[in-house]
Design a protein around this motif. Structure first.
Motif, PDB file in Angstrom:
ATOM      1  N   ALA A   1       0.799  -1.132   0.127  1.00  0.00           N
ATOM      2  CA  ALA A   1      -0.101   0.084   0.020  1.00  0.00           C
ATOM      3  C   ALA A   1       1.031   1.415   0.010  1.00  0.00           C
ATOM      4  CB  ALA A   1      -0.962   0.059   1.237  1.00  0.00           C
ATOM      5  N   LEU A   2       1.943   1.118   0.302  1.00  0.00           N
ATOM      6  CA  LEU A   2       3.053   2.120   0.356  1.00  0.00           C
ATOM      7  C   LEU A   2       3.119   3.077  -0.745  1.00  0.00           C
ATOM      8  CD1 LEU A   2       4.706   3.704   2.667  1.00  0.00           C
ATOM      9  CD2 LEU A   2       6.768   2.278   1.696  1.00  0.00           C
ATOM     10  N   GLY A   3       3.392   2.607  -1.847  1.00  0.00           N
ATOM     11  CA  GLY A   3       3.608   3.040  -3.223  1.00  0.00           C
ATOM     12  C   GLY A   3       2.380   3.976  -3.598  1.00  0.00           C
ATOM     13  N   PRO A   4       1.251   3.248  -3.697  1.00  0.00           N
ATOM     14  CA  PRO A   4       0.045   4.223  -4.023  1.00  0.00           C
ATOM     15  C   PRO A   4      -0.115   5.475  -2.814  1.00  0.00           C
ATOM     16  CG  PRO A   4      -0.486   2.163  -4.262  1.00  0.00           C
ATOM     17  CD  PRO A   4       0.742   2.039  -3.779  1.00  0.00           C
ATOM     18  N   ALA A   5       0.125   5.304  -1.822  1.00  0.00           N
ATOM     19  CA  ALA A   5      -0.141   6.094  -0.554  1.00  0.00           C
ATOM     20  C   ALA A   5       0.827   7.181  -0.647  1.00  0.00           C
ATOM     21  CB  ALA A   5      -0.115   5.452   0.596  1.00  0.00           C
ATOM     22  N   LEU A   6       1.985   6.905  -1.005  1.00  0.00           N
ATOM     23  CA  LEU A   6       2.802   8.287  -1.247  1.00  0.00           C
ATOM     24  C   LEU A   6       2.649   9.085  -2.256  1.00  0.00           C
ATOM     25  CD1 LEU A   6       6.391   6.364  -0.129  1.00  0.00           C
ATOM     26  CD2 LEU A   6       4.925   8.037   0.980  1.00  0.00           C
ATOM     27  N   GLN A   7       2.280   8.162  -3.452  1.00  0.00           N
ATOM     28  CA  GLN A   7       1.950   9.153  -4.397  1.00  0.00           C
ATOM     29  C   GLN A   7       0.882   9.972  -4.195  1.00  0.00           C
ATOM     30  OE1 GLN A   7       2.625   7.482  -8.889  1.00  0.00           O
ATOM     31  NE2 GLN A   7       2.918   5.753  -7.642  1.00  0.00           N
ATOM     32  N   SER A   8      -0.225   9.451  -3.670  1.00  0.00           N
ATOM     33  CA  SER A   8      -1.464  10.215  -3.389  1.00  0.00           C
ATOM     34  C   SER A   8      -1.300  11.533  -2.503  1.00  0.00           C
ATOM     35  CB  SER A   8      -2.468   9.348  -2.735  1.00  0.00           C
ATOM     36  OG  SER A   8      -2.412   9.060  -1.444  1.00  0.00           O
ATOM     37  N   VAL A   9      -0.201  11.531  -1.737  1.00  0.00           N
ATOM     38  CA  VAL A   9      -0.129  12.769  -1.060  1.00  0.00           C
ATOM     39  C   VAL A   9       1.132  13.783  -1.791  1.00  0.00           C
ATOM     40  CG1 VAL A   9      -0.612  12.034   1.139  1.00  0.00           C
ATOM     41  CG2 VAL A   9       1.661  11.592   0.467  1.00  0.00           C
ATOM     42  N   GLY A  10       1.605  13.160  -3.025  1.00  0.00           N
ATOM     43  CA  GLY A  10       2.591  13.925  -3.896  1.00  0.00           C
ATOM     44  C   GLY A  10       3.800  13.710  -3.457  1.00  0.00           C
ATOM     45  N   ILE A  11       4.179  12.670  -2.845  1.00  0.00           N
ATOM     46  CA  ILE A  11       5.596  11.918  -2.474  1.00  0.00           C
ATOM     47  C   ILE A  11       5.734  11.055  -3.902  1.00  0.00           C
ATOM     48  CG2 ILE A  11       7.535  11.012  -1.319  1.00  0.00           C
ATOM     49  CD1 ILE A  11       5.983  11.845   1.078  1.00  0.00           C
ATOM     50  N   ASN A  12       6.377  11.490  -5.131  1.00  0.00           N
ATOM     51  CA  ASN A  12       6.277  10.709  -6.214  1.00  0.00           C
ATOM     52  C   ASN A  12       7.425  10.735  -6.972  1.00  0.00           C
ATOM     53  OD1 ASN A  12       6.252  13.310  -7.274  1.00  0.00           O
ATOM     54  ND2 ASN A  12       4.214  13.495  -7.404  1.00  0.00           N
ATOM     55  N   GLY A  13       8.627  10.778  -6.166  1.00  0.00           N
ATOM     56  CA  GLY A  13      10.299  10.562  -6.804  1.00  0.00           C
ATOM     57  C   GLY A  13      10.200   9.541  -7.318  1.00  0.00           C
ATOM     58  N   ALA A  14      10.536   8.196  -6.444  1.00  0.00           N
ATOM     59  CA  ALA A  14      10.721   7.003  -6.726  1.00  0.00           C
ATOM     60  C   ALA A  14       9.680   5.848  -6.685  1.00  0.00           C
ATOM     61  CB  ALA A  14      11.950   6.468  -5.980  1.00  0.00           C
ATOM     62  N   TYR A  15       8.670   6.367  -7.473  1.00  0.00           N
ATOM     63  CA  TYR A  15       7.356   5.378  -7.396  1.00  0.00           C
ATOM     64  C   TYR A  15       7.646   3.916  -7.626  1.00  0.00           C
ATOM     65  CZ  TYR A  15       6.151   6.536 -11.886  1.00  0.00           C
ATOM     66  OH  TYR A  15       6.102   7.043 -13.324  1.00  0.00           O
ATOM     67  N   TYR A  16       8.617   3.709  -8.713  1.00  0.00           N
ATOM     68  CA  TYR A  16       8.998   2.404  -9.203  1.00  0.00           C
ATOM     69  C   TYR A  16       9.899   1.510  -8.147  1.00  0.00           C
ATOM     70  CZ  TYR A  16       7.882   2.852 -14.073  1.00  0.00           C
ATOM     71  OH  TYR A  16       7.302   3.493 -15.340  1.00  0.00           O
ATOM     72  N   LEU A  17      10.369   2.548  -7.313  1.00  0.00           N
ATOM     73  CA  LEU A  17      11.118   1.718  -6.162  1.00  0.00           C
ATOM     74  C   LEU A  17      10.043   1.254  -5.185  1.00  0.00           C
ATOM     75  CD1 LEU A  17      14.237   1.474  -5.919  1.00  0.00           C
ATOM     76  CD2 LEU A  17      14.168   3.418  -4.290  1.00  0.00           C
ATOM     77  N   PHE A  18       9.182   2.341  -4.790  1.00  0.00           N
ATOM     78  CA  PHE A  18       8.104   1.965  -3.584  1.00  0.00           C
ATOM     79  C   PHE A  18       7.334   0.861  -4.152  1.00  0.00           C
ATOM     80  CE2 PHE A  18       8.587   6.598  -2.650  1.00  0.00           C
ATOM     81  CZ  PHE A  18       9.570   6.321  -1.449  1.00  0.00           C
ATOM     82  N   ASN A  19       6.759   0.779  -5.417  1.00  0.00           N
ATOM     83  CA  ASN A  19       6.141  -0.121  -5.905  1.00  0.00           C
ATOM     84  C   ASN A  19       6.916  -1.759  -5.827  1.00  0.00           C
ATOM     85  OD1 ASN A  19       3.961   1.146  -6.500  1.00  0.00           O
ATOM     86  ND2 ASN A  19       4.300   1.472  -8.786  1.00  0.00           N
ATOM     87  N   ALA A  20       8.075  -1.650  -6.042  1.00  0.00           N
ATOM     88  CA  ALA A  20       8.915  -2.698  -5.723  1.00  0.00           C
ATOM     89  C   ALA A  20       9.316  -3.267  -4.324  1.00  0.00           C
ATOM     90  CB  ALA A  20      10.131  -2.637  -6.811  1.00  0.00           C
ATOM     91  N   VAL A  21       8.860  -2.511  -3.308  1.00  0.00           N
ATOM     92  CA  VAL A  21       9.239  -2.654  -1.990  1.00  0.00           C
ATOM     93  C   VAL A  21       8.898  -4.280  -1.776  1.00  0.00           C
ATOM     94  CG1 VAL A  21       8.498  -2.256   0.333  1.00  0.00           C
ATOM     95  CG2 VAL A  21       9.196  -0.522  -1.180  1.00  0.00           C
ATOM     96  N   PRO A  22       7.677  -4.675  -1.974  1.00  0.00           N
ATOM     97  CA  PRO A  22       7.225  -6.271  -1.468  1.00  0.00           C
ATOM     98  C   PRO A  22       8.097  -7.140  -2.170  1.00  0.00           C
ATOM     99  CG  PRO A  22       5.235  -5.133  -2.201  1.00  0.00           C
ATOM    100  CD  PRO A  22       6.292  -4.057  -2.657  1.00  0.00           C
ATOM    101  N   TYR A  23       8.421  -6.896  -3.349  1.00  0.00           N
ATOM    102  CA  TYR A  23       9.497  -7.922  -3.933  1.00  0.00           C
ATOM    103  C   TYR A  23      10.734  -7.847  -3.292  1.00  0.00           C
ATOM    104  CZ  TYR A  23       5.544  -7.659  -6.942  1.00  0.00           C
ATOM    105  OH  TYR A  23       3.915  -7.432  -7.289  1.00  0.00           O
ATOM    106  N   ALA A  24      11.326  -6.740  -3.223  1.00  0.00           N
ATOM    107  CA  ALA A  24      12.698  -6.550  -2.723  1.00  0.00           C
ATOM    108  C   ALA A  24      12.738  -6.957  -1.052  1.00  0.00           C
ATOM    109  CB  ALA A  24      12.877  -4.862  -2.578  1.00  0.00           C
ATOM    110  N   LEU A  25      11.715  -6.924  -0.470  1.00  0.00           N
ATOM    111  CA  LEU A  25      11.563  -7.302   0.831  1.00  0.00           C
ATOM    112  C   LEU A  25      11.554  -9.017   0.715  1.00  0.00           C
ATOM    113  CD1 LEU A  25      11.170  -5.607   3.446  1.00  0.00           C
ATOM    114  CD2 LEU A  25       8.789  -6.220   3.553  1.00  0.00           C
TER     115      LEU A  25
END
Lengths: 305, 372
Positions: free
Chosen positions: A255-279
């Motif tokens: 949920a982190l990726g979309p949540a950060l983008q929705s408040v305007g933190i959108n620098g590295a959304y590919y990275l945030f979207n990849a968090v579950p897989y990196a984990l």
């Protein structure tokens, strides 16, 4: 600062339950299966097939709870195929699991063709936050009705495995097939039943996907969540309660990726979207060691021998 | 010695070629202008996804009714080597002489590679940027100016939004998607310049869980009108409706899914584009390499307004639509700033829809909260 931190926190907490519930069921199902000494990679196929079955059952019967039953049944049957075939001599459970995964997804795609368009009745959320005035809080606290069931299953599984004769049998079969045979137990029967029960539990995860969140059936619904959940079991060290926390952690990460983008933190959304897989990768790297068997791992698992 | 022997393979080749030339000679006797044709249509997802693939499947269903056209279809073909096998299979096994590979990623290198091997087969790709210098003459592309529809979506969204925050769920930051985000935003800001669009990129064309999560997070932030550019808008439409928000559709008409939330939508209508390409193939005219069109050409259409859309909003959108059809309306005109404050289109310059520069758009306009 509060404009950013609080919304993200609520979104991640709500998302942990929304996104994490399928992880919870699949990892509990896998946990039970592996405690009996067998790996079922086919749970990804179980997840896809059962979400299709849940949607189909709800659509045809008009009742989402009949859909939930259909999902459990489909999950148990497909896992049963895995259980029975792995009981044959010289059948490798990893290879078999991959075959079952393909069978499950293929069957689901084939049978699910006419189910992509229609809308089925979905499960009604439990509104915990209805007294709150904040819409965010209300949204985060409208809980998937299957989630409390998952928590109950986690508690029950933990207690059963630790404290009952039945749990002891499953663990013995998982830790030493020879000892179980010496006791006069049928190793194959225990494993097949554990695999089928695991499939039924994982089927609830499928029902959660197609009947609650996102609440419709399509072919990319699972997109690998079943496989992530299987990796979670290693992270949780084969403990049902740890599966619960691990699933929530992974749900929150999703949920982190979309949540950060929705408040305007959108620098590295590919990275945030990849968090579950990196984990997942990180866990597997940390968990593996060539020197000793993993703490808590049933020693009959084919990867341990 | 061996070269004098007749082997089986040579014999089949020889008689096969003779048979083929006989057939080819016989054809014009049957049908003078419109020879029968087999066309192949390839989809990246399921044909009934309420979205991109369904739009093509609906047009293809119309084509099937035309006498003399035989259609072969395959769905769920990934944008990999797999699509090359599908294309070659349709050519060799089904005898297709015109292919419609409809997904963005099929174009290069897959379609180009197969086109080189089959110079007598025509290829028409949806959305690719075909250029005469780079790509073979038996290939081509067609596309629609669907940003016109997204601009009109924006106009309606601008009238309906109370929070002045609208949301866009996007798959990937490619030019066509950015163009839609920008058009939607410009449409809404033409009604009220205070409106902002928050965009969330999910990372791929179909990610149901992430799309639902994105819709929920935006709804939490007070966004009250949604639109999207993903392959299957069903999840976004249903999730937005569940949260009690409004939604503008995309690709196909999704009003049936959420009648109380569906304001309007931008839909494809591929029938005329595909017909033009097929007619050229059947009459032996040169392959139309580059086809584009918007509302005027009938390549796109808008969904009927939902009952909650007030009269003033309808009038405003209808007026803009009439101008677009008359060719008097340019969406991207100077002075236009991107969302970092840089001027991307200087004062006095306006891009017509046909401007090729628009197909390589790489910025988000002022008013969009998001980053490529």
């Amino acid at each position: 600062m509060n404009d950013i931190v609080l919304p993200v926190l609520w979104a991640v907490l709500g998302g942990a339950i929304r996104v994490g519930t399928p992880f919870l069921f699949v990892s509990l199902g896998e946990c039970l299966t592996e405690q009996s000494g067998r790996i079922n990679l086919g749970l990804e196929g179980v997840l896809v097939l059962s979400s299709m079955a849940a949607f189909g059952g709800a659509y045809l019967s008009g009742s989402p709870w009949i859909g939930v039953m259909a999902a459990m049944l489909a999950g148990a049957l497909l896992a049963g195929v895995h259980g029975v075939l792995c009981g044959l001599r010289r059948v490798n459970d990893i290879a078999m699991g991959i075959a079952v995964m393909m069978l499950g997804t293929g069957l689901a795609f084939y049978l699910g063709k006419p189910l992509i368009q229609p809308q089925a009745p979905t499960l009604a959320p439990i509104m915990l936050g209805s007294t709150s005035s904040s819409a965010q809080l209300q949204a985060a606290l409208s809980i998937n009705p299957l989630f409390p069931l998952g928590v109950l299953i986690a508690l029950a599984l933990a207690w059963l495995l630790a404290n009952t004769r039945w749990g002891l049998i499953v663990r013995m079969v998982g830790d030493s097939a020879d000892a179980a045979r010496a006791q006069g137990l049928s190793v194959n029967r225990v494993r097949t039943l554990a695999t089928m029960a695991g499939g039924a539990i994982a089927g609830l995860g499928g029902a959660s996907l197609s009947l609650f969140y996102p609440g419709s059936w399509n072919e990319l619904l699972s997109s690998g969540q079943g496989l992530i959940a299987i990796a979670l079991v290693i992270f949780a060290r084969w403990r049902p309660l740890a599966c619960l926390w691990a699933s929530l952690l992974f749900g929150g990460a999703g949920a982190l990726g979309p949540a950060l983008q929705s408040v305007g933190i959108n620098g590295a959304y590919y990275l945030f979207n990849a968090v579950p897989y990196a984990l997942t990768l990180l866990i597997l790297v940390l968990a593996c060691t060539p020197y000793r068997r993993l703490q808590g791992a049933p020693s009959e698992l084919s990867v341990q021998r | 010695m061996e070269h004098k022997q007749w082997n089986r393979r040579q014999w089949i080749q020889g008689t096969g070629a003779a048979g083929a030339s006989l057939l080819a000679g016989a054809w014009p006797l049957g049908a003078q202008a419109q020879s029968p044709i087999t066309i192949g249509v390839i989809y990246v997802g399921p044909r009934d996804d309420y979205g991109y693939n369904q739009a093509h499947a609906e047009a293809t269903a119309e084509l099937k009714k035309v006498p003399g056209i035989k259609v072969v279809e395959e769905e769920n073909v990934p944008e990999t080597q797999a699509v090359q096998k599908t294309m070659q299979g349709m050519i060799s096994q089904d005898g297709a002489t015109l292919l419609f590979p409809t997904s963005f990623g099929y174009f290069d290198p897959h379609m180009i590679a197969i086109a080189g091997k089959n110079p007598n087969v025509r290829f028409s790709h949806c959305g690719g940027l075909w250029t005469a210098a780079k790509h073979p003459a038996n290939t081509g592309s067609y596309f629609g100016y669907i940003d016109e529809g997204q601009y009109l979506n924006g106009v309606i969204a601008g009238h309906m939004s109370k929070s002045k925050k609208i949301g866009f769920i996007a798959a990937k930051p490619i030019p066509q998607v950015l163009q839609n985000i920008n058009a939607f935003t410009l449409g809404a800001r033409s009604v009220d310049p205070k409106i902002t669009t928050t965009v969330i990129f999910t990372g791929d064309w179909s990610m149901p869980v992430k799309e639902a999560e994105a819709t929920n997070s935006l709804a939490d932030q007070g966004v009250d009108v949604f639109t999207m550019h993903v392959d299957g808008p069903k999840v976004v439409v249903e999730t937005a409706a569940k949260r009690g928000k409004f939604v503008c559709g995309y690709h196909a008409n999704q009003s049936k899914l959420a009648p109380a939330a569906y304001l309007t939508g931008a839909e494809w209508n591929w029938t005329s584009a595909m017909n033009a390409i097929i007619d050229a193939a059947r009459t032996g005219k040169p392959h139309p390499n580059f086809i584009r069109g918007g509302l005027k050409a009938g390549f796109i259409k808008t969904s009927p307004y939902g009952s909650m859309v007030p009269e003033a909003a309808r009038k405003n959108a209808d007026a803009v639509k009439a101008k677009m059809i008359a060719g008097q309306f340019d969406i991207f005109t100077g002075e236009l700033k991107d969302n970092t404050g840089k001027i991307v289109i200087p004062k006095g310059q306006a891009f017509k829809q046909t401007a090729i520069e628009l197909e390589s758009m790489n910025y988000l306009v002022e008013g969009v909260i998001g980053k490529i």
